[in-house]
Each structure stands twice: as structure tokens, then as C-alpha cells.
Design an enzyme around this catalytic site. Sequence first.
Site, PDB file in Angstrom:
ATOM      1  N   CYS A  88       0.656  -1.278   0.185  1.00  0.00           N
ATOM      2  CA  CYS A  88      -0.092  -0.080   0.112  1.00  0.00           C
ATOM      3  C   CYS A  88       0.788   1.384  -0.162  1.00  0.00           C
ATOM      4  O   CYS A  88       0.757   2.069  -0.844  1.00  0.00           O
ATOM      5  CB  CYS A  88      -0.952  -0.045   1.211  1.00  0.00           C
ATOM      6  SG  CYS A  88      -2.016   1.442   1.573  1.00  0.00           S
ATOM      7  N   HIS A 125      -4.259   1.610   5.997  1.00  0.00           N
ATOM      8  CA  HIS A 125      -4.268   1.809   4.725  1.00  0.00           C
ATOM      9  C   HIS A 125      -4.099   3.384   4.420  1.00  0.00           C
ATOM     10  O   HIS A 125      -4.677   4.309   5.129  1.00  0.00           O
ATOM     11  CB  HIS A 125      -5.702   1.433   4.269  1.00  0.00           C
ATOM     12  CG  HIS A 125      -5.828   1.346   2.811  1.00  0.00           C
ATOM     13  ND1 HIS A 125      -5.051   0.725   1.950  1.00  0.00           N
ATOM     14  CD2 HIS A 125      -6.821   2.166   1.997  1.00  0.00           C
ATOM     15  CE1 HIS A 125      -5.327   1.183   0.552  1.00  0.00           C
ATOM     16  NE2 HIS A 125      -6.366   1.765   0.776  1.00  0.00           N
ATOM     17  N   ASP A 140      -7.013   5.729  -4.979  1.00  0.00           N
ATOM     18  CA  ASP A 140      -6.731   4.848  -4.116  1.00  0.00           C
ATOM     19  C   ASP A 140      -5.968   3.496  -4.973  1.00  0.00           C
ATOM     20  O   ASP A 140      -6.893   2.883  -5.466  1.00  0.00           O
ATOM     21  CB  ASP A 140      -8.034   4.182  -3.360  1.00  0.00           C
ATOM     22  CG  ASP A 140      -7.819   3.035  -2.197  1.00  0.00           C
ATOM     23  OD1 ASP A 140      -6.683   2.760  -2.063  1.00  0.00           O
ATOM     24  OD2 ASP A 140      -8.552   2.704  -1.717  1.00  0.00           O
TER      25      ASP A 140
END
Length: 286
Positions: A88, A125, A140
Site C-alpha cells: 500500500c 491503509h 486509491d
Amino acid sequence: MSMLLGVAGTGQDDDGWGSAALDLDAYLARIGYTGDRKPTAATLRALQHAHVTTIPWENVDMFLGLPTRLDIPGLQQKLVTRSRGGACSEHTTLFAAALEKLGYPVTALQGRVRMGARKRRPATHNLLRVVADDRIWISDVGFGSSPLEPLELQEGNESTQGAWHYRLTREADLWILHSHRDNTWIAVHAFTEQTRYPVDLVVTNHYNATHPNSPFNTRLLAQHVTDNRLVMLDNTKLMTVTPPADRTDRTLEPDEVAQVLDTTFGIKLNKDEAAKATKKLTLPAT
């Protein structure tokens, strides 16, 4: 700080993404993008689609206990030059640097993954808030099964992207990203609009890479999404999802995994990485 954490830092100032160190041409060639470079919403959509469908999500370095660097030269060497993927914070930092270099106002946000969890998970996240065409977008790129395009930050906004469907809702000060799967809406993650900085991603990256409660240092994971297919690897289990409801599973032998990472995900390990991954996958689960 990076020595104390055991994870390489960003090498950037708190308020910037280190885009001066990014070879933008090489990055755009890596994702196959040849379109317009003006910082518009249309360009943002095309860039996110190219990034997400080209660079896979993977945690090989975390699984092997190797450092995960967030400085731009390190990220470019790994994700661009070596044809590797990343987790991430790696995806988010690289994409933010590219957007910054193209002239987009971009800041980081932070969220908690839900995906059916029964208890609160840590806020590990990362995603991006991007301004384009005088509107606010949520980009994202670091979730694995990430949206193919940004979503405008509006309550109730729904977006169909290839075979995938997303929407944004509100819970007090939280925004919730939902994905439509198996004929129902699933809460993917919840995030706030509080600004985060590159140094904050170092902390979340460190947790994901080293904390004993993190799944990312004990399981080998990879994901790659396209307009109509999601392929996932969980240790030796290979899963292929084709909307609306088709899924196939296959169990690999440990010595097959490195080849599948290459041919299915485009993740190219060197001989040492492949040997270490195979050995760790062969050990009994603890």
C-alpha cells in the site's frame, strides 16, 4: 528514524513527495501511459487506470523480512526498473510523487480496512486526496483490488469501472468506500479527511512490515486487477475472480509460486528472492 524503525524512510520533506527525484518518463513508460500530461480529471483517471492495471500489489519483501523503502529512488528502482510490485504505502508514495510532478495538488489520507472485520482494525491503509478540475477526488491505488479510477468525493457517489462497482457513503466524520460483490455492497475501508504526510506512511509501512499482528509479514500475498478480472495469491492458493460471481481456485506447489508470480502477476523475483520464498512456503505453518 529509518534505523530506529528498521524500515527505510521516505527521504522526503514532510510536506512533499520527493517528485524531483522521480524519472517521470520512466514511470509513465512502466505503466504504458502516453496520453496528455495536463493535471486534469481526465488525465488522473487515465493515470490511475494505467497504474492499477499494470503494477501489481505484492508483499514479497515484507514476507521475506527485507526492508521496504519509501524513498523515491528506491521505489523507482523496485517498481519501475525491476518490474516488481509493492504494498500500500509503496504504491501510494510513488503515485503521489508522479501526480505532484505533473502539477496536481495531492495529500495523503488514512483509513481502516473493514472487509467484513468484526473488530476495529488499525488505521494502516493509505490513499490520496487529489484536486483536479476544481473538484476533490479520492485516488486509491494501494489496496490490491483497487478502484480502476478515482472517485469524486461526494456522499452517495457511485462509479462503475469496467466490471467493478463502487460507492462512497458517510458515517459521521468517516467516509466509507464500498465495493459491490456477490450481489451486495461490502464496506472496503473507512477513512477521514485529516491530512497525512509522507512520514506518516513510514509508520504505517513499518507496522505492516514488522508488527506480529500484521498479516503482511507471515503470508505471501499478491493481487492484480484489470477491467474484468481479479487474480489473488495467498501463499500457495491462487484465486481468480471474474464478475459478477465466477471464481476459480488452484493450489500451487511451493516451487511453482515464483513462476506464477512472474507469468500471472508480472512480478519478477531474482534467484535469491525466489529461493527464499520457496523455502519459507515449504515450512510448516506456525
